[in-house]
Structure formats: C-alpha cells, structure tokens
Design a protein around this motif. Structure first.
Motif, PDB file in Angstrom:
ATOM      1  N   PRO A 248       0.851  -1.348  -0.058  1.00  0.00           N
ATOM      2  CA  PRO A 248       0.009   0.062   0.167  1.00  0.00           C
ATOM      3  C   PRO A 248       0.662   1.323   0.036  1.00  0.00           C
ATOM      4  N   GLU A 249       1.950   1.307   1.039  1.00  0.00           N
ATOM      5  CA  GLU A 249       2.673   2.555   0.981  1.00  0.00           C
ATOM      6  C   GLU A 249       3.245   2.849  -0.332  1.00  0.00           C
ATOM      7  N   LEU A 250       3.802   2.103  -1.093  1.00  0.00           N
ATOM      8  CA  LEU A 250       4.293   2.013  -2.138  1.00  0.00           C
ATOM      9  C   LEU A 250       3.532   2.563  -3.102  1.00  0.00           C
ATOM     10  N   LEU A 251       2.711   2.050  -3.093  1.00  0.00           N
ATOM     11  CA  LEU A 251       1.494   2.398  -4.395  1.00  0.00           C
ATOM     12  C   LEU A 251       1.108   3.742  -4.264  1.00  0.00           C
ATOM     13  N   VAL A 252       0.862   4.067  -2.846  1.00  0.00           N
ATOM     14  CA  VAL A 252       0.411   5.552  -2.898  1.00  0.00           C
ATOM     15  C   VAL A 252       1.445   6.494  -3.182  1.00  0.00           C
ATOM     16  N   THR A 253       2.678   6.239  -2.609  1.00  0.00           N
ATOM     17  CA  THR A 253       3.947   7.135  -2.826  1.00  0.00           C
ATOM     18  C   THR A 253       4.158   7.128  -4.248  1.00  0.00           C
ATOM     19  N   SER A 254       4.194   6.378  -5.020  1.00  0.00           N
ATOM     20  CA  SER A 254       4.555   5.992  -6.486  1.00  0.00           C
ATOM     21  C   SER A 254       3.362   7.092  -7.205  1.00  0.00           C
ATOM     22  N   VAL A 255       2.235   6.782  -6.982  1.00  0.00           N
ATOM     23  CA  VAL A 255       1.106   7.555  -7.438  1.00  0.00           C
ATOM     24  C   VAL A 255       1.365   9.122  -7.343  1.00  0.00           C
ATOM     25  N   ILE A 256       1.561   9.642  -6.011  1.00  0.00           N
ATOM     26  CA  ILE A 256       1.786  10.746  -6.048  1.00  0.00           C
ATOM     27  C   ILE A 256       2.928  11.390  -6.544  1.00  0.00           C
ATOM     28  N   GLN A 257       4.282  10.872  -6.526  1.00  0.00           N
ATOM     29  CA  GLN A 257       5.113  11.192  -7.345  1.00  0.00           C
ATOM     30  C   GLN A 257       5.035  11.266  -8.969  1.00  0.00           C
ATOM     31  N   ALA A 258       4.243  10.231  -9.300  1.00  0.00           N
ATOM     32  CA  ALA A 258       4.132  10.482 -10.819  1.00  0.00           C
ATOM     33  C   ALA A 258       3.226  11.444 -11.202  1.00  0.00           C
ATOM     34  N   ALA A 259       2.202  11.860 -10.167  1.00  0.00           N
ATOM     35  CA  ALA A 259       1.251  12.944 -10.518  1.00  0.00           C
ATOM     36  C   ALA A 259       1.736  14.377 -10.342  1.00  0.00           C
ATOM     37  N   CYS A 260       2.798  14.538  -9.758  1.00  0.00           N
ATOM     38  CA  CYS A 260       3.384  15.785  -9.360  1.00  0.00           C
ATOM     39  C   CYS A 260       3.803  16.599 -10.842  1.00  0.00           C
ATOM     40  N   PRO A 261       3.770  17.911 -10.630  1.00  0.00           N
ATOM     41  CA  PRO A 261       3.776  18.631 -11.818  1.00  0.00           C
ATOM     42  C   PRO A 261       5.130  18.578 -12.619  1.00  0.00           C
ATOM     43  N   VAL A 262       5.324  19.451 -13.646  1.00  0.00           N
ATOM     44  CA  VAL A 262       6.684  19.399 -14.370  1.00  0.00           C
ATOM     45  C   VAL A 262       8.009  19.476 -13.433  1.00  0.00           C
ATOM     46  N   ALA A 263       9.117  18.750 -13.680  1.00  0.00           N
ATOM     47  CA  ALA A 263      10.157  19.033 -12.870  1.00  0.00           C
ATOM     48  C   ALA A 263      10.904  20.309 -13.096  1.00  0.00           C
ATOM     49  N   ALA A 264      11.376  20.938 -12.150  1.00  0.00           N
ATOM     50  CA  ALA A 264      12.173  22.060 -12.115  1.00  0.00           C
ATOM     51  C   ALA A 264      13.488  21.877 -13.243  1.00  0.00           C
ATOM     52  N   ASN A 265      13.918  20.680 -13.036  1.00  0.00           N
ATOM     53  CA  ASN A 265      15.149  20.394 -14.158  1.00  0.00           C
ATOM     54  C   ASN A 265      14.717  20.752 -15.657  1.00  0.00           C
ATOM     55  N   THR A 266      13.467  20.917 -16.160  1.00  0.00           N
ATOM     56  CA  THR A 266      13.057  21.302 -17.477  1.00  0.00           C
ATOM     57  C   THR A 266      13.689  22.737 -17.532  1.00  0.00           C
ATOM     58  N   VAL A 267      13.450  23.513 -16.740  1.00  0.00           N
ATOM     59  CA  VAL A 267      14.086  24.960 -16.837  1.00  0.00           C
ATOM     60  C   VAL A 267      15.656  24.805 -17.047  1.00  0.00           C
ATOM     61  N   LEU A 268      16.270  23.912 -15.786  1.00  0.00           N
ATOM     62  CA  LEU A 268      17.737  23.919 -16.046  1.00  0.00           C
ATOM     63  C   LEU A 268      18.326  23.468 -16.978  1.00  0.00           C
ATOM     64  N   PHE A 269      17.668  22.420 -17.749  1.00  0.00           N
ATOM     65  CA  PHE A 269      18.212  21.926 -18.837  1.00  0.00           C
ATOM     66  C   PHE A 269      17.928  22.656 -20.107  1.00  0.00           C
ATOM     67  N   ALA A 270      16.826  23.481 -20.111  1.00  0.00           N
ATOM     68  CA  ALA A 270      16.563  24.339 -21.395  1.00  0.00           C
ATOM     69  C   ALA A 270      17.477  25.676 -21.433  1.00  0.00           C
ATOM     70  N   VAL A 271      17.785  26.098 -20.133  1.00  0.00           N
ATOM     71  CA  VAL A 271      18.827  27.114 -20.175  1.00  0.00           C
ATOM     72  C   VAL A 271      20.297  26.470 -20.505  1.00  0.00           C
ATOM     73  N   GLN A 272      20.674  25.372 -19.994  1.00  0.00           N
ATOM     74  CA  GLN A 272      21.819  24.715 -20.195  1.00  0.00           C
ATOM     75  C   GLN A 272      22.193  24.330 -21.744  1.00  0.00           C
ATOM     76  N   TYR A 273      21.044  23.980 -22.276  1.00  0.00           N
ATOM     77  CA  TYR A 273      21.216  23.419 -23.736  1.00  0.00           C
ATOM     78  C   TYR A 273      20.516  24.329 -24.717  1.00  0.00           C
ATOM     79  N   LYS A 274      20.342  25.506 -24.409  1.00  0.00           N
ATOM     80  CA  LYS A 274      19.958  26.694 -25.296  1.00  0.00           C
ATOM     81  C   LYS A 274      18.390  26.203 -26.030  1.00  0.00           C
ATOM     82  N   CYS A 275      17.606  25.504 -25.381  1.00  0.00           N
ATOM     83  CA  CYS A 275      16.205  25.471 -25.798  1.00  0.00           C
ATOM     84  C   CYS A 275      15.381  26.633 -25.460  1.00  0.00           C
TER      85      CYS A 275
END
Length: 310
Positions: A248-275
């Motif tokens: 049970p704890e794994l199921l709920v944990t996994s779903v919460i993390q999978a349902a989170c919004p876009v990773a902040a890394n998206t901005v970091l990678f976009a800046v780093q690689y000029k996207c």
C-alpha cells in the motif's frame, strides 16, 4: 475528506511559497544569478541530505524485495511518460518539442513529491520516494540529457555521481547496518534536508516571474502538455499498478510522485542546452498551479485503490 484537505493544504502551502519567490524576484531581491546558485545548492547538497535524512529518521524497515519493486515501479512510471510524450508534439519546432516532451517525461518528484509523500504517507513513503529520485536522475541524465542536448556524449561521471546516487551511497549502509550517527552529524543533515521545500518553491516562483503573463494563457501546447503530465501519465500508471499490486505505501507514494507537476529540471536543462527556456518556465508554472486539483484527485484514487486491493 481528511485526505483531500491534507493534500490541498500542502499544495496550497507550496503555491504560497511560489508566490513569495515570484514577488521577491519582481522586487529584485532574488536575481537570476542568485536563483542559479540556490538551484545548484538544492541539487548538489540538499537533495542528498534529504535522502540520507529519510533513512536516518525512518522507524520502518524495507525488505530487499520491496526496494527492488520500488525501483521497478519508478522506472515504469517514467518509461510510461516517455512513451506517451513521443506520441505528441510532432509538428512543434524542434526546440519547443524537446521542452514539451521533457516536461511530460519528468515530474517534480523530489522538490514537490517528497514533501507531499512525507505528509501523506510518512517516513516509509519518503524511503520509497528516494528510490524514485534515483531512477529519475538516471533517466534524466541519460535519455533526457541526450534529447535536450541534441545528442551530446553522455558523461558517465555525471550519471554515477548524480545527487540521488550519492545520497543512497551514504544512506543505504547507514540503514542496513543500523548505524546511529552522532548528533553533530545527523542534525546538520536534517537541517539541510529541511531546506528542500522552501528553497525549491522560491526558485520555481523566480522562474514564473520571468515569463510574460499573456504567453502564459495563450500557448495551447502548454495545456496539452499539462493534460499529459497531470492526468494521462499518472492515470495509466495507476491502472498498471492495479495489476502489479505493490504494497500500500509504495502504491500511494508512486502515484503521488508520478502525478506531480513538471520537474524544475526542465528549466535548468532548457537554459543549459539553449532550448526554449521561457516555454520551460511556463510548463513548470502552469502545471504546478493546475496540480492543486490533480494531485488530490490521484491521491484519493490511490488510497481508494489500496482499500479495494487489500
């Protein structure tokens, strides 16, 4: 009802901190250079401390089978998102397509996911969530890196020594050997771990502050991305978990993390690689705001699935 209020209140707390980050950036108190330095501290120092602290403070125990299943479900969640993203955005310009697909692929499982998991599932959930972060980093610095960089050669040093791996290298021996660290070591680790949520939300707010408001509401591709990231990906993942039937704890944990919004890394990678970095900021901001509705929904569905399965 209590579960709904818990999730909504925690997302609201994070949104308030995002607003603070927005305001201090608009007032010039948090500069682009400062945000970049804080982000580096979050990734390199705070994230490993958060992982170590979750194992230090947990009163629960995990079997080897549970650990392996945690890694497997984490990989399934991200692989499913990648497969889903490849079906969309084909007509977008290359730099936009990279950002939109990366945004669908990777959730904010660390900055936003772990605080939510800690509040809803508890310390055992944070332990499971730590493995999600490790798998996230592996995918991010292999598939994500090659996509955003346009096929640059991957550094194995970066992959093997990313913050998630480093955190587990220290945390697992402490956990399995039942080591008790002296307060002079454990307390600083705990203090650094506590910086994760407030600093991460401030940084997201600073990214939001740099985006033109009109472009926020006029870019239809961002809302398509949000529907995939916040609804389609976690929904399909939850259906697959019903077949796998993890504990049970794994199921709920996994779903919460999978349902989170876009990773902040998206901005970091976009800046780093000029996207398209303004687009990356929009994906993070819009999905974070909309997640106040979708994360409670999937948390309730996951908890309902637990009651139905067990």
């Amino acid at each position: 009802m209590d579960a709904i209020l818990t999730v909504v209140s925690k997302v609201m707390v994070m949104l308030i901190m995002i607003v603070v980050g927005y305001l201090v950036t608009k007032r010039g108190m948090l500069t682009e250079w400062g945000a970049s330095e804080i982000t580096s501290l979050l990734i390199q120092i705070v994230t490993p401390c958060l992982i170590v602290n979750s194992f230090l403070t947990s009163e629960d125990s995990l079997t080897a089978q549970e650990l392996l299943l945690s890694v497997g479900t984490s990989a399934l969640a991200i692989a499913l998102s990648i497969g889903l993203s490849l079906c969309f955005f084909r007509k977008e310009p290359v730099e936009r397509k990279k950002v939109l697909r990366f945004a669908v692929d990777f959730s904010n499982a660390g900055f936003m996911g772990l605080p939510l998991v800690e509040g809803i599932v508890g310390s055992k959930g944070v332990m499971y969530g730590s493995f999600f972060i490790v798998v996230f980093n592996i995918f991010c610095w292999t598939y994500g890196f090659r996509m955003m960089s346009g096929g640059q050669k991957m550094s194995w040093k970066v992959l093997l020594f990313n913050p998630g791996i480093v955190g587990l290298v220290f945390a697992l021996p402490i956990y399995f050997l039942d080591l008790h660290l002296p307060p002079v070591i454990s307390e600083p680790v705990g203090f650094f771990a506590g910086l994760n949520t407030p600093l991460a939300m401030l940084i997201i707010g600073s990214y939001v502050a740099k985006v033109d408001i009109y472009s926020f509401v006029s870019d239809k591709a961002v809302y398509k991305m949000a529907a995939l990231r916040l609804l389609a990906a976690p929904g399909l993942f939850l259906l697959l978990l019903l077949l796998i039937r993890p504990e049970p704890e794994l199921l709920v944990t996994s779903v919460i993390q999978a349902a989170c919004p876009v990773a902040a890394n998206t901005v970091l990678f976009a800046v780093q690689y000029k996207c398209d970095s303004p687009l990356a900021s929009k994906t993070v901001a819009v999905s974070t705001v909309l997640s106040i509705l979708t994360i409670p929904l999937f948390t309730i569905l996951a908890q309902g699935a637990v009651q139905w399965l067990y």
